[in-house]
Design a protein around this motif. Structure first.
Motif, PDB file in Angstrom:
ATOM      1  N   UNK A  25      23.251 -29.853   1.093  1.00 40.35           N
ATOM      2  CA  UNK A  25      23.254 -28.397   1.075  1.00 40.35           C
ATOM      3  C   UNK A  25      22.309 -27.797   2.115  1.00 40.35           C
ATOM      4  N   UNK A  26      21.211 -28.455   2.402  1.00 36.81           N
ATOM      5  CA  UNK A  26      20.295 -27.979   3.439  1.00 36.81           C
ATOM      6  C   UNK A  26      21.012 -27.951   4.788  1.00 36.81           C
ATOM      7  N   UNK A  27      21.767 -28.992   5.077  1.00 35.15           N
ATOM      8  CA  UNK A  27      22.532 -29.027   6.328  1.00 35.15           C
ATOM      9  C   UNK A  27      23.576 -27.917   6.355  1.00 35.15           C
ATOM     10  N   UNK A  28      24.227 -27.698   5.234  1.00 34.24           N
ATOM     11  CA  UNK A  28      25.261 -26.661   5.155  1.00 34.24           C
ATOM     12  C   UNK A  28      24.655 -25.262   5.302  1.00 34.24           C
ATOM     13  N   UNK A  29      23.503 -25.034   4.685  1.00 35.70           N
ATOM     14  CA  UNK A  29      22.845 -23.719   4.754  1.00 35.70           C
ATOM     15  C   UNK A  29      22.446 -23.377   6.188  1.00 35.70           C
ATOM     16  N   UNK A  30      22.081 -24.388   6.964  1.00 34.51           N
ATOM     17  CA  UNK A  30      21.700 -24.170   8.362  1.00 34.51           C
ATOM     18  C   UNK A  30      22.872 -23.642   9.181  1.00 34.51           C
ATOM     19  N   UNK A  31      24.086 -23.924   8.739  1.00 31.11           N
ATOM     20  CA  UNK A  31      25.277 -23.486   9.465  1.00 31.11           C
ATOM     21  C   UNK A  31      25.795 -22.135   8.967  1.00 31.11           C
ATOM     22  N   UNK A  32      25.232 -21.614   7.868  1.00 29.50           N
ATOM     23  CA  UNK A  32      25.742 -20.368   7.306  1.00 29.50           C
ATOM     24  C   UNK A  32      25.115 -19.168   8.016  1.00 29.50           C
ATOM     25  N   UNK A  33      25.753 -18.024   7.864  1.00 27.46           N
ATOM     26  CA  UNK A  33      25.311 -16.797   8.524  1.00 27.46           C
ATOM     27  C   UNK A  33      23.969 -16.319   7.975  1.00 27.46           C
ATOM     28  N   UNK A  34      23.785 -16.385   6.642  1.00 28.24           N
ATOM     29  CA  UNK A  34      22.580 -15.827   6.034  1.00 28.24           C
ATOM     30  C   UNK A  34      21.609 -16.873   5.491  1.00 28.24           C
ATOM     31  N   UNK A  35      21.850 -18.154   5.773  1.00 32.48           N
ATOM     32  CA  UNK A  35      20.934 -19.208   5.340  1.00 32.48           C
ATOM     33  C   UNK A  35      21.158 -19.714   3.930  1.00 32.48           C
ATOM     34  N   UNK A  36      22.144 -19.154   3.226  1.00 34.22           N
ATOM     35  CA  UNK A  36      22.449 -19.628   1.878  1.00 34.22           C
ATOM     36  C   UNK A  36      23.518 -20.711   1.954  1.00 34.22           C
ATOM     37  N   UNK A  37      23.449 -21.610   1.009  1.00 32.43           N
ATOM     38  CA  UNK A  37      24.493 -22.624   0.907  1.00 32.43           C
ATOM     39  C   UNK A  37      25.656 -22.046   0.103  1.00 32.43           C
TER      40      UNK A  37
END
Length: 144
Positions: A25-37
């Motif tokens: 989820x940390x890796x996924x959150x890094x790719x999101x627009x607002x930092x949330x997973x």
């Protein structure tokens, strides 16, 4: 808004531990627009207002409910195939729960607060879990 709360429960397929879920989820959150997973699913929950009234998603890892995350919101996502999907936006904090056995199921299900396992008290998340056989036997006789 409703004063009732309901949670979701979902299998974390391919995850071996709460730590592995957190890493992914940390890796996924890094790719999101607002930092949330987030977790994307085909179905939009009909009980959206109850979920957004303090609900969480409870993760089943290797046959046991092991952790939860607060659900922040639902975002509409239209895939490249043109199909509307629901993106469940999650708080980045993963809260370990008391272990509870759960049989496999498809998709997600609703989980009432009364049926949800308690959060693991702070400082106990590093304790070793009960052996699966013992945990299963205790669950069968209604101890946990």
């Amino acid at each position: 808004m409703s004063n009732k709360t309901v949670n979701l429960i979902k299998l974390s397929v391919g995850t071996e531990s709460v730590e592995q879920l957190a890493e992914w989820q940390t890796l996924r959150a890094q790719k999101s627009v607002d930092g949330f997973t987030f977790h994307t699913t085909r179905m939009w929950p009909k009980r959206e207002a109850e979920i957004l009234n303090g609900g969480s998603i409870y993760w089943v890892i290797k046959g046991e409910i092991s952790a939860r995350q607060r659900i922040i919101r639902f975002d509409e996502k239209i895939g490249e195939d043109g199909i509307r999907r629901c993106s469940i936006v999650l708080d980045n904090e993963i809260i370990p729960t008391v272990s509870a056995l759960k049989r496999p199921f498809q998709g997600w299900r609703y989980l009432t607060p009364d049926d949800a396992p308690a959060d693991l008290p702070k400082g106990r998340d590093s304790e070793e879990a009960l052996p699966v056989e013992l945990n299963r036997a205790l669950a069968e006789i209604g101890v946990i």
